[in-house]
Scaffold this active site. Structure first.
Site, PDB file in Angstrom:
ATOM      1  N   LYS A 219      37.331  31.182  39.757  1.00  0.00           N
ATOM      2  CA  LYS A 219      36.086  31.453  40.502  1.00  0.00           C
ATOM      3  C   LYS A 219      35.802  30.366  41.541  1.00  0.00           C
ATOM      4  O   LYS A 219      36.248  29.238  41.423  1.00  0.00           O
ATOM      5  CB  LYS A 219      34.929  31.682  39.537  1.00  0.00           C
ATOM      6  CG  LYS A 219      35.099  33.071  38.894  1.00  0.00           C
ATOM      7  CD  LYS A 219      33.939  33.561  38.104  1.00  0.00           C
ATOM      8  CE  LYS A 219      34.265  34.983  37.600  1.00  0.00           C
ATOM      9  NZ  LYS A 219      33.458  35.396  36.483  1.00  0.00           N
ATOM     10  N   ARG A 255      38.083  34.593  29.347  1.00  0.00           N
ATOM     11  CA  ARG A 255      38.587  35.692  30.197  1.00  0.00           C
ATOM     12  C   ARG A 255      39.318  35.063  31.375  1.00  0.00           C
ATOM     13  O   ARG A 255      38.692  34.390  32.193  1.00  0.00           O
ATOM     14  CB  ARG A 255      37.406  36.544  30.662  1.00  0.00           C
ATOM     15  CG  ARG A 255      37.804  37.758  31.488  1.00  0.00           C
ATOM     16  CD  ARG A 255      36.563  38.528  31.931  1.00  0.00           C
ATOM     17  NE  ARG A 255      36.916  39.721  32.668  1.00  0.00           N
ATOM     18  CZ  ARG A 255      37.213  39.736  33.971  1.00  0.00           C
ATOM     19  NH1 ARG A 255      37.203  38.627  34.670  1.00  0.00           N
ATOM     20  NH2 ARG A 255      37.540  40.870  34.571  1.00  0.00           N
TER      21      ARG A 255
HETATM   22  N1  HH2 Z   1      34.027  38.254  35.904  1.00  0.00           N
HETATM   23  C1  HH2 Z   1      34.511  39.211  36.717  1.00  0.00           C
HETATM   24  C2  HH2 Z   1      34.602  40.540  36.291  1.00  0.00           C
HETATM   25  N2  HH2 Z   1      34.246  40.894  35.042  1.00  0.00           N
HETATM   26  N3  HH2 Z   1      33.418  40.283  32.923  1.00  0.00           N
HETATM   27  C3  HH2 Z   1      32.942  39.357  32.083  1.00  0.00           C
HETATM   28  N4  HH2 Z   1      32.594  39.691  30.832  1.00  0.00           N
HETATM   29  N5  HH2 Z   1      32.811  38.039  32.464  1.00  0.00           N
HETATM   30  C4  HH2 Z   1      33.148  37.619  33.712  1.00  0.00           C
HETATM   31  O1  HH2 Z   1      32.984  36.409  34.019  1.00  0.00           O
HETATM   32  C5  HH2 Z   1      33.650  38.594  34.636  1.00  0.00           C
HETATM   33  C6  HH2 Z   1      33.770  39.940  34.194  1.00  0.00           C
HETATM   34  C7  HH2 Z   1      34.957  38.835  38.077  1.00  0.00           C
HETATM   35  O2  HH2 Z   1      36.293  38.437  38.056  1.00  0.00           O
HETATM   36  P1  HH2 Z   1      37.512  39.404  38.433  1.00  0.00           P
HETATM   37  O3  HH2 Z   1      37.576  40.559  37.501  1.00  0.00           O
HETATM   38  O4  HH2 Z   1      38.753  38.614  38.530  1.00  0.00           O
HETATM   39  O5  HH2 Z   1      37.170  39.849  39.912  1.00  0.00           O
HETATM   40  P2  HH2 Z   1      36.598  41.190  40.555  1.00  0.00           P
HETATM   41  O6  HH2 Z   1      35.262  41.450  39.953  1.00  0.00           O
HETATM   42  O7  HH2 Z   1      36.537  40.847  42.023  1.00  0.00           O
HETATM   43  O8  HH2 Z   1      37.554  42.298  40.241  1.00  0.00           O
END
Ligand code: HH2
Length: 275
Positions: A219, A255
């Site tokens: 992040k 995660r």
């Molecule tokens: N962060 C993201 C998405 N889902 N779910 C939980 N429980 N906790 C988190 O911190 C979280 C999440 C964002 O990260 P990412 O999936 O890599 O990116 P994007 O939302 O751009 O697909």
């Protein structure tokens, strides 16, 4: 309803959740796993590297992201879930009841809802009927607006109060409390300092009595702490540092995008903590 062990048994501390984004626009891995074969291969590799579960998502929630339709989200995630959910431990990262229902039918065991049941009134019932695990995450505002000057009087106390209320909503809707984990939502309507404070004061969240999930991986806060004020992502090494710090303060599920590095680091952190 399927009988499942309490989440504490299913996910001992620390457990790694591998991220498989089937999206063109996720903030750190957009487009990498858009072809189902690539996503399936990534999921298999993550489990082989020690992930306890893989979190499959078809909608980016990065700052500024616009939502996608149910049909588009299904089109992205179903081919991947069809290939992996009966074979590997899988979670579906969605706020949509229909997407969750299809994923659970295919064998997913957890629903990871970044809206904490505020996005779709049908979702709680779908999770309850399937006896699935549920992750409730804190987000201030929505992805389009959440990073516009987020303010809190006491970020840890306010996030904890929100999660306590959402936990009560989920339980009232029939989801067993011992299937639920809580996540402060790193980067979802928080400044760099607020993200750090949430990890520093993780005891305020663990006091709610449910396992805590932390998603600090890649992040932008990490890149900003390393000196680039306009960073949109952080490095793997910075992600591992944040995950170990969160584990040491009580986090259960980390995660992450880079599974092997996190599993190795957390194995050592755990060995030091509990010989
Ligand atoms: N962060 C993201 C998405 N889902 N779910 C939980 N429980 N906790 C988190 O911190 C979280 C999440 C964002 O990260 P990412 O999936 O890599 O990116 P994007 O939302 O751009 O697909």
């Amino acid at each position: 309803m399927q009988t499942r062990p309490p989440i504490e048994e299913r996910f001992p501390r620390p457990s790694v959740m591998g991220v498989v984004n089937v999206t063109p626009d996720s903030f750190s891995d957009g487009g990498v796993h858009l072809r189902p074969d690539d996503a399936v291969a990534a999921a298999r590799r993550m489990v082989a590297e020690g992930a306890a579960i893989v979190d499959v998502g078809g909608e980016s929630t990065r700052p500024g992201a616009a939502g996608v339709s149910v049909d588009e989200e299904l089109r992205r995630v179903l081919p991947v879930l069809e290939a992996v959910a009966s074979e590997l431990p899988a979670s579906i990262d969605t706020a949509k009841a229909e997407v969750a229902r299809r994923a659970l039918e295919l064998g997913a065991e957890m629903v990871n809802d970044v809206t904490a049941l505020r996005g779709d009134p049908e979702l709680a019932g779908v999770v309850a009927n399937a006896g699935a695990y549920l992750c409730l995450m804190h987000m201030r505002g929505d992805p389009r607006t959440m990073q516009l000057d987020p303010r809190y009087d006491d970020v840890a106390a306010e996030v904890a109060a929100f999660l306590e209320e959402r936990l009560a909503v989920a339980v009232a809707a029939g989801v067993a409390e011992d299937r639920i984990c809580l996540d402060p939502g790193i980067g979802f309507g928080k400044t760099v300092e607020q993200n750090l404070e949430l990890v520093r004061r993780l005891d305020v969240l663990t006091a709610l009595g449910r396992p805590v999930v932390i998603g600090f991986s890649r992040k932008s806060t990490l890149g900003r702490l390393l000196g680039d004020p306009t960073a949109r992502t952080g490095t793997t090494a910075a992600s591992v540092g944040a995950a170990v710090a969160a584990y040491e303060r009580g986090a259960t599920i980390l995660r992450v995008h880079d599974v092997r590095e996190h599993v190795e680091a957390l194995t050592i952190a755990r060995a030091v903590a509990a010989p």
